[in-house]
Design a protein around this motif. Sequence first.
Motif, PDB file in Angstrom:
ATOM      1  N   LEU A   1      20.089  -9.421   1.957  1.00 15.02           N
ATOM      2  CA  LEU A   1      19.183  -9.522   0.810  1.00 15.02           C
ATOM      3  C   LEU A   1      19.905  -9.751  -0.512  1.00 15.02           C
ATOM      4  CD1 LEU A   1      16.823  -6.555   1.748  1.00 15.02           C
ATOM      5  CD2 LEU A   1      16.479  -8.991   2.209  1.00 15.02           C
ATOM      6  N   ILE A   2      21.226  -9.717  -0.504  1.00 15.23           N
ATOM      7  CA  ILE A   2      21.953  -9.821  -1.772  1.00 15.23           C
ATOM      8  C   ILE A   2      22.706 -11.142  -1.861  1.00 15.23           C
ATOM      9  CG2 ILE A   2      22.169  -7.320  -1.914  1.00 15.23           C
ATOM     10  CD1 ILE A   2      25.114  -7.577  -1.308  1.00 15.23           C
ATOM     11  N   ASN A   3      22.913 -11.581  -3.101  1.00 13.29           N
ATOM     12  CA  ASN A   3      23.657 -12.805  -3.349  1.00 13.29           C
ATOM     13  C   ASN A   3      24.776 -12.478  -4.348  1.00 13.29           C
ATOM     14  OD1 ASN A   3      24.640 -15.335  -3.856  1.00 13.29           O
ATOM     15  ND2 ASN A   3      22.759 -16.125  -4.785  1.00 13.29           N
ATOM     16  N   VAL A   4      26.000 -12.590  -3.892  1.00 11.83           N
ATOM     17  CA  VAL A   4      27.142 -12.286  -4.764  1.00 11.83           C
ATOM     18  C   VAL A   4      28.010 -13.534  -4.984  1.00 11.83           C
ATOM     19  CG1 VAL A   4      27.224  -9.815  -4.244  1.00 11.83           C
ATOM     20  CG2 VAL A   4      28.458 -11.418  -2.777  1.00 11.83           C
ATOM     21  N   LYS A   5      27.444 -14.699  -4.700  1.00 11.77           N
ATOM     22  CA  LYS A   5      28.183 -15.945  -4.849  1.00 11.77           C
ATOM     23  C   LYS A   5      28.615 -16.140  -6.306  1.00 11.77           C
ATOM     24  CE  LYS A   5      27.970 -20.840  -3.961  1.00 11.77           C
ATOM     25  NZ  LYS A   5      27.175 -21.982  -3.621  1.00 11.77           N
ATOM     26  N   ASP A   6      29.871 -16.513  -6.489  1.00 16.90           N
ATOM     27  CA  ASP A   6      30.460 -16.794  -7.805  1.00 16.90           C
ATOM     28  C   ASP A   6      30.456 -15.579  -8.736  1.00 16.90           C
ATOM     29  OD1 ASP A   6      30.907 -19.456  -7.047  1.00 16.90           O
ATOM     30  OD2 ASP A   6      28.877 -20.032  -7.674  1.00 16.90           O
ATOM     31  N   ARG A   7      30.479 -14.401  -8.168  1.00 17.62           N
ATOM     32  CA  ARG A   7      30.519 -13.185  -8.986  1.00 17.62           C
ATOM     33  C   ARG A   7      31.622 -12.278  -8.470  1.00 17.62           C
ATOM     34  NH1 ARG A   7      25.864 -12.551 -12.051  1.00 17.62           N
ATOM     35  NH2 ARG A   7      26.167 -10.322 -12.280  1.00 17.62           N
TER      36      ARG A   7
END
Length: 155
Positions: A127-133
Motif C-alpha cells: 500500500l505504500i510508495n517510497v519511489k524516489d524518496r
Amino acid sequence: MVDQLKKDKKTTENDPVIVTESYKKAAFTISPYYKPYISEVIVPEGFINSRIEKLAHSIANYYQDRPYTIVAVMNASYKVFGKLNEYLEKIYQAGTYKNALKVEFVRLTSYTGIKNSEDVEVLGLDLINVKDREILVVENIVETGLSLGILLDKL
C-alpha cells in the motif's frame, strides 16, 4: 565505570545516555495495577520525551527540505513514533524547513506460536510508495535484526 567513561571521552549530544541513577516510584503517577510490580523508575518519561525531541531535530536537520518517508513499524513503535511525529510536525510548522515528510505504516509478523520464524511477512508494504524518496524506518524493539533486515530488503 561511568566516571571513567566520562574522563576518557568528551561527550557530544549524539552520544548514548548512560543512566546512573534511579528514582523512587512515589515521585511518579503509576497505575495502581502496576504499582506492586515497580520498585523504582530508571528513566522518567520526561527524559525519554526530551531525547525523542532531540532526535526529531536531528532528523529535520539531516533531511532539511529533501523529501523523505518515515516507515513506522506497527504495533510496537506507535508510542515512540507518535511522539516523534508530533515533534517533527512542530518543527515543520515553525517554518525552518518545508515539510517534505510522508508517513507510512507496515506491520511485521515473524512469530508462529512461541518460536521465532525466519519467514517474516510484511503487511501493508503493497500500500505504500517510497519511489524516489529517502526512507527512515522507526522500530521500537530490534531483537535479532532479522525482521528489520527483511523489511529493508523489501523496501
